[in-house]
Design a protein around this motif. Sequence first.
Motif, PDB file in Angstrom:
ATOM      1  N   LYS A   1       0.814  -1.217   0.000  1.00  0.00           N
ATOM      2  CA  LYS A   1       0.000   0.000   0.000  1.00  0.00           C
ATOM      3  C   LYS A   1       0.848   1.268   0.000  1.00  0.00           C
ATOM      4  N   GLY A   2       2.114   1.162  -0.384  1.00  0.00           N
ATOM      5  CA  GLY A   2       2.977   2.329  -0.416  1.00  0.00           C
ATOM      6  C   GLY A   2       3.529   2.658   0.956  1.00  0.00           C
ATOM      7  N   ILE A   3       4.178   3.801   1.047  1.00  0.00           N
ATOM      8  CA  ILE A   3       4.794   4.228   2.299  1.00  0.00           C
ATOM      9  C   ILE A   3       4.715   5.745   2.379  1.00  0.00           C
ATOM     10  N   SER A   4       4.570   6.266   3.567  1.00  0.00           N
ATOM     11  CA  SER A   4       4.498   7.715   3.736  1.00  0.00           C
ATOM     12  C   SER A   4       5.904   8.311   3.678  1.00  0.00           C
ATOM     13  N   SER A   5       5.969   9.576   3.333  1.00  0.00           N
ATOM     14  CA  SER A   5       7.266  10.249   3.284  1.00  0.00           C
ATOM     15  C   SER A   5       7.882  10.352   4.685  1.00  0.00           C
ATOM     16  N   THR A   6       7.052  10.444   5.695  1.00  0.00           N
ATOM     17  CA  THR A   6       7.555  10.498   7.072  1.00  0.00           C
ATOM     18  C   THR A   6       8.252   9.193   7.440  1.00  0.00           C
ATOM     19  N   GLN A   7       7.624   8.071   7.101  1.00  0.00           N
ATOM     20  CA  GLN A   7       8.223   6.772   7.410  1.00  0.00           C
ATOM     21  C   GLN A   7       9.478   6.537   6.574  1.00  0.00           C
ATOM     22  N   LEU A   8       9.443   6.887   5.298  1.00  0.00           N
ATOM     23  CA  LEU A   8      10.622   6.712   4.447  1.00  0.00           C
ATOM     24  C   LEU A   8      11.785   7.545   4.957  1.00  0.00           C
ATOM     25  N   SER A   9      11.500   8.753   5.418  1.00  0.00           N
ATOM     26  CA  SER A   9      12.574   9.607   5.933  1.00  0.00           C
ATOM     27  C   SER A   9      13.262   8.959   7.135  1.00  0.00           C
ATOM     28  N   LYS A  10      12.489   8.305   7.986  1.00  0.00           N
ATOM     29  CA  LYS A  10      13.066   7.603   9.142  1.00  0.00           C
ATOM     30  C   LYS A  10      13.854   6.373   8.705  1.00  0.00           C
ATOM     31  N   ASP A  11      13.346   5.661   7.690  1.00  0.00           N
ATOM     32  CA  ASP A  11      13.976   4.418   7.247  1.00  0.00           C
ATOM     33  C   ASP A  11      15.328   4.631   6.568  1.00  0.00           C
ATOM     34  N   ILE A  12      15.462   5.723   5.794  1.00  0.00           N
ATOM     35  CA  ILE A  12      16.716   5.905   5.056  1.00  0.00           C
ATOM     36  C   ILE A  12      17.567   7.072   5.558  1.00  0.00           C
ATOM     37  N   GLY A  13      17.082   7.801   6.569  1.00  0.00           N
ATOM     38  CA  GLY A  13      17.895   8.847   7.188  1.00  0.00           C
ATOM     39  C   GLY A  13      17.982  10.138   6.387  1.00  0.00           C
ATOM     40  N   VAL A  14      16.838  10.604   5.866  1.00  0.00           N
ATOM     41  CA  VAL A  14      16.787  11.896   5.185  1.00  0.00           C
ATOM     42  C   VAL A  14      15.652  12.702   5.806  1.00  0.00           C
ATOM     43  N   THR A  15      15.530  13.963   5.416  1.00  0.00           N
ATOM     44  CA  THR A  15      14.427  14.770   5.934  1.00  0.00           C
ATOM     45  C   THR A  15      13.117  14.324   5.291  1.00  0.00           C
ATOM     46  N   GLN A  16      12.010  14.698   5.911  1.00  0.00           N
ATOM     47  CA  GLN A  16      10.700  14.344   5.377  1.00  0.00           C
ATOM     48  C   GLN A  16      10.496  14.985   4.010  1.00  0.00           C
ATOM     49  N   LYS A  17      10.958  16.199   3.835  1.00  0.00           N
ATOM     50  CA  LYS A  17      10.810  16.898   2.563  1.00  0.00           C
ATOM     51  C   LYS A  17      11.589  16.180   1.455  1.00  0.00           C
ATOM     52  N   THR A  18      12.790  15.713   1.772  1.00  0.00           N
ATOM     53  CA  THR A  18      13.597  14.961   0.804  1.00  0.00           C
ATOM     54  C   THR A  18      12.917  13.638   0.455  1.00  0.00           C
ATOM     55  N   ALA A  19      12.391  12.958   1.463  1.00  0.00           N
ATOM     56  CA  ALA A  19      11.688  11.692   1.231  1.00  0.00           C
ATOM     57  C   ALA A  19      10.461  11.912   0.354  1.00  0.00           C
ATOM     58  N   TRP A  20       9.735  12.994   0.586  1.00  0.00           N
ATOM     59  CA  TRP A  20       8.562  13.324  -0.212  1.00  0.00           C
ATOM     60  C   TRP A  20       8.960  13.524  -1.677  1.00  0.00           C
ATOM     61  N   HIS A  21      10.064  14.238  -1.894  1.00  0.00           N
ATOM     62  CA  HIS A  21      10.588  14.479  -3.239  1.00  0.00           C
ATOM     63  C   HIS A  21      10.994  13.159  -3.907  1.00  0.00           C
ATOM     64  N   MET A  22      11.651  12.297  -3.160  1.00  0.00           N
ATOM     65  CA  MET A  22      12.093  11.009  -3.702  1.00  0.00           C
ATOM     66  C   MET A  22      10.890  10.139  -4.081  1.00  0.00           C
ATOM     67  N   ILE A  23       9.893  10.086  -3.228  1.00  0.00           N
ATOM     68  CA  ILE A  23       8.698   9.287  -3.513  1.00  0.00           C
ATOM     69  C   ILE A  23       8.011   9.795  -4.770  1.00  0.00           C
ATOM     70  N   GLY A  24       7.964  11.116  -4.937  1.00  0.00           N
ATOM     71  CA  GLY A  24       7.359  11.688  -6.140  1.00  0.00           C
ATOM     72  C   GLY A  24       8.086  11.251  -7.399  1.00  0.00           C
ATOM     73  N   ARG A  25       9.410  11.288  -7.375  1.00  0.00           N
ATOM     74  CA  ARG A  25      10.194  10.861  -8.541  1.00  0.00           C
ATOM     75  C   ARG A  25      10.037   9.363  -8.796  1.00  0.00           C
ATOM     76  N   ILE A  26      10.033   8.592  -7.738  1.00  0.00           N
ATOM     77  CA  ILE A  26       9.887   7.135  -7.883  1.00  0.00           C
ATOM     78  C   ILE A  26       8.526   6.798  -8.482  1.00  0.00           C
ATOM     79  N   ARG A  27       7.468   7.430  -7.982  1.00  0.00           N
ATOM     80  CA  ARG A  27       6.126   7.183  -8.508  1.00  0.00           C
ATOM     81  C   ARG A  27       6.016   7.607  -9.968  1.00  0.00           C
ATOM     82  N   HIS A  28       6.629   8.743 -10.297  1.00  0.00           N
ATOM     83  CA  HIS A  28       6.609   9.205 -11.683  1.00  0.00           C
ATOM     84  C   HIS A  28       7.327   8.203 -12.590  1.00  0.00           C
ATOM     85  N   MET A  29       8.480   7.718 -12.140  1.00  0.00           N
ATOM     86  CA  MET A  29       9.233   6.732 -12.910  1.00  0.00           C
ATOM     87  C   MET A  29       8.404   5.468 -13.119  1.00  0.00           C
ATOM     88  N   MET A  30       7.726   5.014 -12.076  1.00  0.00           N
ATOM     89  CA  MET A  30       6.928   3.793 -12.180  1.00  0.00           C
ATOM     90  C   MET A  30       5.741   3.997 -13.125  1.00  0.00           C
TER      91      MET A  30
END
Length: 186
Positions: A98-127
Motif C-alpha cells: 500500500k505504499g509508504i508515507s514520506s515520514t516513514q521513508l525519511s526515518k527508514d533511510i535517514g533523510v528529511t521528510q521533505k527529501t523523502a517526499w521528493h524522492m517518492i514523487g520521482r519514484i512514482r513518476h518513474m513507475m
Amino acid sequence: MKTQPKLKSVLDLHRRFPTEQSCLDYIEEKQWNGKPTCPRCETEKVSKFSTGKNKGKLWYCNGCKRQFTVKIGTIFEDSAIPLLKWFHAIWICTAHKKGISSTQLSKDIGVTQKTAWHMIGRIRHMMAQGSMNKMLSGVIEVDETYVGGKEVNKHKDKKTPNTQGRSTKTKTAVFGIIERGGDVIV
C-alpha cells in the motif's frame, strides 16, 4: 548482461549493492549495456575519469568535449542524495503493498521528510511513465479535448457569458500524445 537474482529482502539489497560504486555500475549496465554513450551527442567515443575525486563516476565525451554521468536522464539526475539511499527508497516503495508515507521513508533511510517526499514523487513518476526521459518514435498521434460542463445545463445565474464551444473560461484543455501501439502521455 547477466541476470541478477531477485531481491527478496533488505539484506539481499545490502548484499547486492554494498557501495555507491556498485550502484553506479548497475545503472551503467542497465543504461548502456556495456557500450557507454554520451547523452548529448550519442557518440560512443567516451572515456571514464580514472583519477581524482570523480574517479569511476564522471565520463568525458571526445565528441562534444563535455563531461557527464550515467545519472543523466534518470530519476537520479541533479540529485545530491547518495545512490545507496535512492536504491533503498525504491526497494522500500515497491516492497510495500500500500505504499509508504514520506515520514516513514525519511526515518527508514535517514533523510528529511521533505527529501523523502521528493524522492517518492520521482519514484512514482518513474513507475508510472516507465522512464523520466522517454522519447517517442514512429507514428505519433496527437489530440486535444476540453473537459467541463455544458453551459446549457447550468442554471441561468450560473452561466458564464461567451463560453460556447472550446472556450477555456470554464473548461480545462486536455492534450494527449501517443506513440502508435504505445502509452498515452498527457
